[in-house]
Write a protein that holds these residues in place. Sequence first.
Motif, PDB file in Angstrom:
ATOM      1  N   GLY A   1      -7.292  10.387   0.366  1.00  0.00           N
ATOM      2  CA  GLY A   1      -6.175   9.449   0.376  1.00  0.00           C
ATOM      3  C   GLY A   1      -6.501   8.083  -0.196  1.00  0.00           C
ATOM      4  O   GLY A   1      -7.595   7.838  -0.696  1.00  0.00           O
ATOM      5  N   TYR A   2      -5.534   7.190  -0.123  1.00  0.00           N
ATOM      6  CA  TYR A   2      -5.604   5.865  -0.759  1.00  0.00           C
ATOM      7  C   TYR A   2      -5.157   4.807   0.240  1.00  0.00           C
ATOM      8  O   TYR A   2      -4.212   5.061   0.997  1.00  0.00           O
ATOM      9  CB  TYR A   2      -4.679   5.864  -1.981  1.00  0.00           C
ATOM     10  CG  TYR A   2      -4.428   4.501  -2.567  1.00  0.00           C
ATOM     11  CD1 TYR A   2      -5.290   3.975  -3.526  1.00  0.00           C
ATOM     12  CD2 TYR A   2      -3.344   3.732  -2.152  1.00  0.00           C
ATOM     13  CE1 TYR A   2      -5.071   2.713  -4.047  1.00  0.00           C
ATOM     14  CE2 TYR A   2      -3.118   2.467  -2.684  1.00  0.00           C
ATOM     15  CZ  TYR A   2      -3.991   1.971  -3.625  1.00  0.00           C
ATOM     16  OH  TYR A   2      -3.780   0.730  -4.138  1.00  0.00           O
TER      17      TYR A   2
ATOM     18  N   ASN B   1      -1.178  11.607  -2.574  1.00  0.00           N
ATOM     19  CA  ASN B   1      -2.402  10.946  -2.198  1.00  0.00           C
ATOM     20  C   ASN B   1      -2.501  10.704  -0.693  1.00  0.00           C
ATOM     21  O   ASN B   1      -3.231   9.842  -0.240  1.00  0.00           O
ATOM     22  CB  ASN B   1      -2.548   9.632  -2.969  1.00  0.00           C
ATOM     23  CG  ASN B   1      -2.800   9.929  -4.429  1.00  0.00           C
ATOM     24  OD1 ASN B   1      -3.859  10.400  -4.806  1.00  0.00           O
ATOM     25  ND2 ASN B   1      -1.790   9.719  -5.248  1.00  0.00           N
ATOM     26  N   ALA B   2      -1.756  11.469   0.040  1.00  0.00           N
ATOM     27  CA  ALA B   2      -1.841  11.353   1.486  1.00  0.00           C
ATOM     28  C   ALA B   2      -3.149  11.987   1.952  1.00  0.00           C
ATOM     29  O   ALA B   2      -3.654  12.920   1.335  1.00  0.00           O
ATOM     30  CB  ALA B   2      -0.663  12.067   2.127  1.00  0.00           C
TER      31      ALA B   2
ATOM     32  N   ARG C   1       0.688   4.128  -2.915  1.00  0.00           N
ATOM     33  CA  ARG C   1      -0.103   5.297  -2.483  1.00  0.00           C
ATOM     34  C   ARG C   1       0.264   6.551  -3.264  1.00  0.00           C
ATOM     35  O   ARG C   1      -0.596   7.318  -3.670  1.00  0.00           O
ATOM     36  CB  ARG C   1       0.094   5.529  -0.980  1.00  0.00           C
ATOM     37  CG  ARG C   1      -0.634   6.768  -0.485  1.00  0.00           C
ATOM     38  CD  ARG C   1      -0.558   6.940   1.011  1.00  0.00           C
ATOM     39  NE  ARG C   1      -1.348   5.939   1.698  1.00  0.00           N
ATOM     40  CZ  ARG C   1      -0.886   5.165   2.681  1.00  0.00           C
ATOM     41  NH1 ARG C   1       0.361   5.280   3.074  1.00  0.00           N
ATOM     42  NH2 ARG C   1      -1.666   4.282   3.244  1.00  0.00           N
ATOM     43  N   ARG C   2       1.546   6.744  -3.497  1.00  0.00           N
ATOM     44  CA  ARG C   2       1.938   8.001  -4.144  1.00  0.00           C
ATOM     45  C   ARG C   2       1.461   8.109  -5.586  1.00  0.00           C
ATOM     46  O   ARG C   2       1.419   9.188  -6.163  1.00  0.00           O
ATOM     47  CB  ARG C   2       3.450   8.227  -4.045  1.00  0.00           C
ATOM     48  CG  ARG C   2       4.310   7.219  -4.749  1.00  0.00           C
ATOM     49  CD  ARG C   2       5.772   7.521  -4.468  1.00  0.00           C
ATOM     50  NE  ARG C   2       6.180   8.799  -5.017  1.00  0.00           N
ATOM     51  CZ  ARG C   2       6.962   8.932  -6.093  1.00  0.00           C
ATOM     52  NH1 ARG C   2       7.406   7.867  -6.716  1.00  0.00           N
ATOM     53  NH2 ARG C   2       7.290  10.117  -6.520  1.00  0.00           N
TER      54      ARG C   2
ATOM     55  N   ASP D   1     -12.565   4.094  -4.018  1.00  0.00           N
ATOM     56  CA  ASP D   1     -11.220   4.651  -4.238  1.00  0.00           C
ATOM     57  C   ASP D   1     -11.280   5.958  -5.033  1.00  0.00           C
ATOM     58  O   ASP D   1     -10.583   6.922  -4.712  1.00  0.00           O
ATOM     59  CB  ASP D   1     -10.336   3.616  -4.954  1.00  0.00           C
ATOM     60  CG  ASP D   1     -10.046   2.405  -4.077  1.00  0.00           C
ATOM     61  OD1 ASP D   1     -10.138   2.534  -2.835  1.00  0.00           O
ATOM     62  OD2 ASP D   1      -9.733   1.327  -4.617  1.00  0.00           O
TER      63      ASP D   1
ATOM     64  N   ARG E   1     -10.602   9.905  -3.731  1.00  0.00           N
ATOM     65  CA  ARG E   1      -9.658  10.766  -4.416  1.00  0.00           C
ATOM     66  C   ARG E   1     -10.282  12.132  -4.706  1.00  0.00           C
ATOM     67  O   ARG E   1      -9.652  13.171  -4.514  1.00  0.00           O
ATOM     68  CB  ARG E   1      -9.207  10.088  -5.712  1.00  0.00           C
ATOM     69  CG  ARG E   1      -8.021  10.757  -6.279  1.00  0.00           C
ATOM     70  CD  ARG E   1      -7.245   9.879  -7.213  1.00  0.00           C
ATOM     71  NE  ARG E   1      -6.088  10.632  -7.653  1.00  0.00           N
ATOM     72  CZ  ARG E   1      -5.453  10.420  -8.771  1.00  0.00           C
ATOM     73  NH1 ARG E   1      -5.829   9.468  -9.572  1.00  0.00           N
ATOM     74  NH2 ARG E   1      -4.430  11.163  -9.086  1.00  0.00           N
TER      75      ARG E   1
ATOM     76  N   GLU F   1       0.804  -1.224   0.000  1.00  0.00           N
ATOM     77  CA  GLU F   1       0.000   0.000   0.000  1.00  0.00           C
ATOM     78  C   GLU F   1       0.842   1.282   0.000  1.00  0.00           C
ATOM     79  O   GLU F   1       0.602   2.192  -0.785  1.00  0.00           O
ATOM     80  CB  GLU F   1      -0.866  -0.033   1.250  1.00  0.00           C
ATOM     81  CG  GLU F   1      -2.084   0.804   1.195  1.00  0.00           C
ATOM     82  CD  GLU F   1      -2.910   0.542   2.447  1.00  0.00           C
ATOM     83  OE1 GLU F   1      -3.537  -0.529   2.520  1.00  0.00           O
ATOM     84  OE2 GLU F   1      -2.882   1.401   3.357  1.00  0.00           O
ATOM     85  N   ALA F   2       1.848   1.301   0.859  1.00  0.00           N
ATOM     86  CA  ALA F   2       2.658   2.529   0.991  1.00  0.00           C
ATOM     87  C   ALA F   2       3.362   2.852  -0.330  1.00  0.00           C
ATOM     88  O   ALA F   2       3.467   4.014  -0.729  1.00  0.00           O
ATOM     89  CB  ALA F   2       3.666   2.363   2.111  1.00  0.00           C
TER      90      ALA F   2
END
Length: 378
Positions: free
Chosen positions: A184-185, A270-271, A38-39, A175, A179, A34-35
């Motif tokens: 975030g995601y 996407n934080a 995410r960006r 999702d 956005r 995920e991390a």
Amino acid sequence: MTRILAIETSCDETAAAVVDDGVFVLSSIVVSQEALHRRWGGVVPELASREHAVHLAPAVRRALAMAGTEWSALDAVAVTRGPGLAGALVVGLNFARAAAVGRGIPLIAVNHLEAHLHASWLASPMALPSGHTPDFPVIGLVVSGGHTELVVMHDWDVVEVVGRTRDDAAGEAFDKVARILGLGYPGGPAIQAAAALAPATTSGSGEPDARDTLSRPWMRGNLDFSFSGLKTAMLRQVEGELHGNGTPVGNPSRLAEVARAVGHASAGDNAARPVTERTARLARAFQEAVVDVLVSKACEAAVMYGAKEVVLAGGVAANLRLREALIAASPVRVRVPALEYCTDNAAMVGAVAYRQLLRGEVSGQGLDIRPNLQIGER
Ligand code: KG4
Ligand code: ZN
């Protein structure tokens, strides 16, 4: 007793599990990417494959160690062959094939969507086996990032699709809307958390404020779903409020552009941001609309097909509002997976593989991936 090592690499979770008799989970390791993704605001297929290649062997080793088992105690190796990302599936399948050949044990190819459907019957090793047999027919609602399907399970291996989404999957809608709202995601947990922050209804009648209600895409006369209209409605709300008058403006296809314009999300950013009251209300309105449609159609199908049980499956099954609403509305018993088995994991792959092994459905060494596999296909 049959002990299966199961492997899952269809999307962005590298997972390995050891499962006894298709029910008792001795270990379940999930390495989330995920991390990393995410960006980008979504899964980047090539990055996913490379991560699986790095993390799969250590995940398998940890799964075996946690289960306190040796390779020699395994009766079979199971792996997801589809649906999913081709490059990601290949990593898991090649590992499983090599393990099966090396140990001289059967290789079992699993359909990821059927695996989700089996997740509700998984149990800890200490659980009693009773209460873990479904009463067929069972209505299954599979709601994940890539799929939204309503099925009738006439038996473990006889699964009929009776409704599906005509556009976005439910998880995909969560999702995309997250956005749009800058939440975030991945979007599902973010929307659920934001919705929980929305204040209680304000009209005094107990009914939600009209501004907090979205019209439902009922698709009357069938059991299909459509979520892209809800996404567009959310986009118009955000866009209208951006222009200060609540009037819808612009072309809904400009999703990313508008999201950027309202200062919310863009690629590489996407934080999650702090949630305003208005955002929380919009998140709740969206979640309520999706849950309402999913629950209504699942209950309708249960009556229509004389189901004895309804089972929830897939990543969106983790949504607490959906679980609560389905349990409250269903005319028959509802099974929901433990939260850890809602999103992608390998224990559910071990569950379905056990049934296949009992039926003698074992794969040859020339097994290939099937990225577009449908429910009912293996
Ligand atoms: O089953 P899954 O892990 O992967 C696929 O096979 O697609 O599902 C992932 C999806 C994502 O779209 C994610 O936003 C959604 O499940 N999801 C949720 C929640 N947790 C995960 N959706 C709504 N509420 C949640 N709590
Ligand atoms: Zn999945």
